[in-house]
Design a protein around this motif. Structure first.
Motif, short mmCIF file in Angstrom:
data_model
loop_
_atom_site.label_atom_id
_atom_site.label_comp_id
_atom_site.label_asym_id
_atom_site.label_seq_id
_atom_site.Cartn_x
_atom_site.Cartn_y
_atom_site.Cartn_z
N PRO A 29 0.80 -1.23 0.00
CA PRO A 29 0.00 0.00 0.00
C PRO A 29 0.83 1.28 0.00
O PRO A 29 0.26 2.38 -0.01
N THR A 30 2.15 1.16 0.04
CA THR A 30 2.99 2.35 0.09
C THR A 30 4.37 2.04 -0.47
O THR A 30 4.80 0.88 -0.50
N VAL A 31 5.08 3.09 -0.92
CA VAL A 31 6.44 2.94 -1.42
C VAL A 31 7.20 4.25 -1.24
O VAL A 31 6.60 5.34 -1.26
N GLU A 32 8.48 4.12 -1.02
CA GLU A 32 9.37 5.29 -1.11
C GLU A 32 9.91 5.35 -2.54
O GLU A 32 10.47 4.38 -3.04
N ILE A 33 9.73 6.50 -3.16
CA ILE A 33 10.33 6.72 -4.47
C ILE A 33 11.75 7.22 -4.23
O ILE A 33 11.95 8.36 -3.82
N ASN A 34 12.73 6.36 -4.42
CA ASN A 34 14.11 6.75 -4.09
C ASN A 34 14.91 7.25 -5.28
O ASN A 34 16.01 7.77 -5.11
N SER A 35 14.36 7.13 -6.49
CA SER A 35 15.07 7.65 -7.66
C SER A 35 15.22 9.16 -7.61
O SER A 35 16.15 9.71 -8.21
N THR A 36 14.33 9.84 -6.88
CA THR A 36 14.39 11.29 -6.77
C THR A 36 15.59 11.76 -5.95
O THR A 36 15.94 12.94 -5.98
N TYR A 37 16.20 10.84 -5.22
CA TYR A 37 17.42 11.16 -4.48
C TYR A 37 18.62 11.29 -5.42
O TYR A 37 19.48 12.15 -5.23
N TYR A 38 18.65 10.48 -6.46
CA TYR A 38 19.80 10.45 -7.37
C TYR A 38 19.68 11.46 -8.51
O TYR A 38 20.70 11.93 -9.03
N GLY A 39 18.47 11.80 -8.88
CA GLY A 39 18.28 12.77 -9.95
C GLY A 39 16.89 13.37 -9.85
O GLY A 39 15.93 12.70 -9.46
N ILE A 40 16.76 14.64 -10.20
CA ILE A 40 15.46 15.30 -10.16
C ILE A 40 14.74 15.00 -11.48
O ILE A 40 15.21 15.40 -12.54
N PRO A 41 13.64 14.29 -11.42
CA PRO A 41 12.97 13.86 -12.65
C PRO A 41 12.17 14.98 -13.31
O PRO A 41 11.86 16.00 -12.68
N HIS A 42 11.83 14.78 -14.55
CA HIS A 42 10.91 15.69 -15.23
C HIS A 42 9.51 15.48 -14.65
O HIS A 42 9.15 14.35 -14.29
N PRO A 43 8.71 16.52 -14.55
CA PRO A 43 7.35 16.36 -14.02
C PRO A 43 6.54 15.29 -14.72
O PRO A 43 5.66 14.66 -14.11
N ARG A 44 6.82 15.04 -16.01
CA ARG A 44 6.07 14.02 -16.73
C ARG A 44 6.29 12.64 -16.13
O ARG A 44 5.39 11.78 -16.17
N VAL A 45 7.50 12.42 -15.61
CA VAL A 45 7.79 11.12 -14.99
C VAL A 45 6.90 10.91 -13.77
O VAL A 45 6.32 9.83 -13.58
N MET A 46 6.78 11.94 -12.96
CA MET A 46 5.95 11.83 -11.76
C MET A 46 4.47 11.78 -12.12
O MET A 46 3.68 11.10 -11.45
N ALA A 47 4.08 12.49 -13.17
CA ALA A 47 2.69 12.45 -13.61
C ALA A 47 2.31 11.04 -14.05
O ALA A 47 1.17 10.59 -13.85
N ASN A 48 3.27 10.34 -14.63
CA ASN A 48 3.01 8.96 -15.07
C ASN A 48 2.78 8.03 -13.88
O ASN A 48 2.03 7.05 -13.98
N LEU A 49 3.43 8.35 -12.75
CA LEU A 49 3.23 7.54 -11.55
C LEU A 49 1.79 7.62 -11.06
O LEU A 49 1.27 6.66 -10.47
N ILE A 50 1.16 8.77 -11.27
CA ILE A 50 -0.22 8.95 -10.81
C ILE A 50 -1.13 7.92 -11.45
O ILE A 50 -2.04 7.38 -10.82
N ARG A 72 24.90 18.24 -0.17
CA ARG A 72 25.60 19.48 -0.54
C ARG A 72 25.18 20.63 0.37
O ARG A 72 26.00 21.37 0.88
N ARG A 73 23.88 20.83 0.49
CA ARG A 73 23.28 21.78 1.43
C ARG A 73 23.67 23.24 1.19
O ARG A 73 23.76 24.03 2.13
N SER A 74 23.90 23.62 -0.05
CA SER A 74 24.20 25.01 -0.38
C SER A 74 23.80 25.28 -1.82
O SER A 74 23.71 24.35 -2.64
N ASP A 75 23.54 26.57 -2.14
CA ASP A 75 23.16 26.96 -3.50
C ASP A 75 22.02 26.10 -4.02
O ASP A 75 22.11 25.46 -5.08
N LEU A 76 20.92 26.11 -3.29
CA LEU A 76 19.85 25.15 -3.54
C LEU A 76 18.63 25.70 -4.26
O LEU A 76 17.71 24.95 -4.58
N GLU A 77 18.60 27.00 -4.55
CA GLU A 77 17.38 27.56 -5.09
C GLU A 77 16.97 26.95 -6.42
O GLU A 77 15.79 26.66 -6.66
N THR A 78 17.94 26.74 -7.30
CA THR A 78 17.62 26.13 -8.59
C THR A 78 17.07 24.72 -8.41
O THR A 78 16.06 24.34 -9.02
N ASP A 79 17.72 23.94 -7.55
CA ASP A 79 17.25 22.57 -7.30
C ASP A 79 15.90 22.58 -6.58
O ASP A 79 15.06 21.70 -6.82
#
Length: 277
Positions: A59-80, A100-107
């Motif tokens: 009934p639940t899962v951790e999506i851990n791919s988002t730790y290694y790379g920030i996906p395109h919104p379409r990828v997450m929309a497909n999960l829905i 890293r914990r610095s210069d994070l606004e873009t991310d």
């Protein structure tokens, strides 16, 4: 050094006798592992169909791919499309926020855009910030957890620490006051690592079981999570989860001993063990 908290209790208050037992959601940290073929997934399953298969069992899962790379919104929309109503998705913050914990606004902007489809669909139950062992307790580091909370104000945040200096009253009160969830862990009992204590700082409990592979823990890599829990070890956690459900509304139990499908085996075993909760 701040006062240590009493971690044998889940909160400062005792559970009310008429309070309903909280629900328990059991799953795994990640799902798209090639070495799960044969032990969980059919051998020839298409990788894009793994989540379709997974949601039939947990009934639940951790999506851990988002730790290694920030996906395109379409990828997450497909999960829905793959996640049925009532399925709880949790996503790990990208490593730039926890390491890293610095210069994070873009991310921050990119990550917010990535998760927006899940947020708008009401299918993102929380974000997990997994900090490294080197991120030890200090006033500045405690303030940084508040920065993470402020960066994603519309999604519940849960934080996992790896160094035992964090288990203190100041941390507990800060997280509780800001509505940030504390992540309880099970890991090898090596110097500096956290003990398998259970408590919550919000109305949602969060437990991650990494395995107890002490021999490979410091070498890193997938072998760190090469561990199969015994029935007796899971019974210990069964008792802890039962106590926690008396004091919170929901408890997530995520198995991260993912090597060769061991997380799935133990998660299934734990589902059977706790089905009376």
């Amino acid at each position: 050094m701040p006062d240590k908290i009493q971690t044998n209790n889940t909160s400062d208050s005792q559970p009310k006798a008429d309070r309903p037992i909280g629900s328990v959601q059991i799953g795994t940290s990640g799902y798209s592992f090639e070495d799960w073929r044969g032990s969980f997934y059919p051998d020839k399953i298409d990788k894009g169909k793994m989540l379709d298969y997974y949601v039939q069992h947990f009934p639940t899962v951790e999506i851990n791919s988002t730790y290694y790379g920030i996906p395109h919104p379409r990828v997450m929309a497909n999960l829905i499309k793959k996640a049925p109503d009532g399925f709880d998705s949790l996503a790990k913050l990208h490593q730039s926020f926890t390491h890293r914990r610095s210069d994070l606004e873009t991310d921050r902007k990119s990550f917010s855009e990535a998760i927006l489809p899940l947020v708008e669909a009401g299918k993102l139950s929380g974000l997990l910030a997994q900090f490294p062992y080197s991120f030890k307790y200090s006033a500045d580091n405690l303030d940084y957890t508040s920065i993470c909370r402020e960066a994603f104000p519309n999604v519940p945040l849960f934080v996992e620490f790896r160094h035992n200096s964090w288990v203190n009253r100041t941390m507990y009160e800060r997280l509780k006051g800001e509505g940030v969830g504390y992540v309880c862990v099970d890991e090898p009992q090596l110097d500096g690592l956290l003990k398998p204590d259970v408590f919550a700082t919000t109305e949602t409990g969060y437990i991650r079981l990494h395995g107890r592979n002490a021999e490979s823990w410091w070498t890193g890599g997938s072998l760190r999570y090469d561990y199969l829990y015994s029935n007796d070890e899971l019974q210990e956690w069964n008792a802890k989860v039962k106590r926690l459900t008396a004091k919170v509304n929901k408890v997530y139990v995520l198995f991260n001993n993912c090597h060769q499908g061991k997380a799935v085996s133990n998660a299934r075993q734990f589902v059977e063990m706790t089905k009376y909760l």
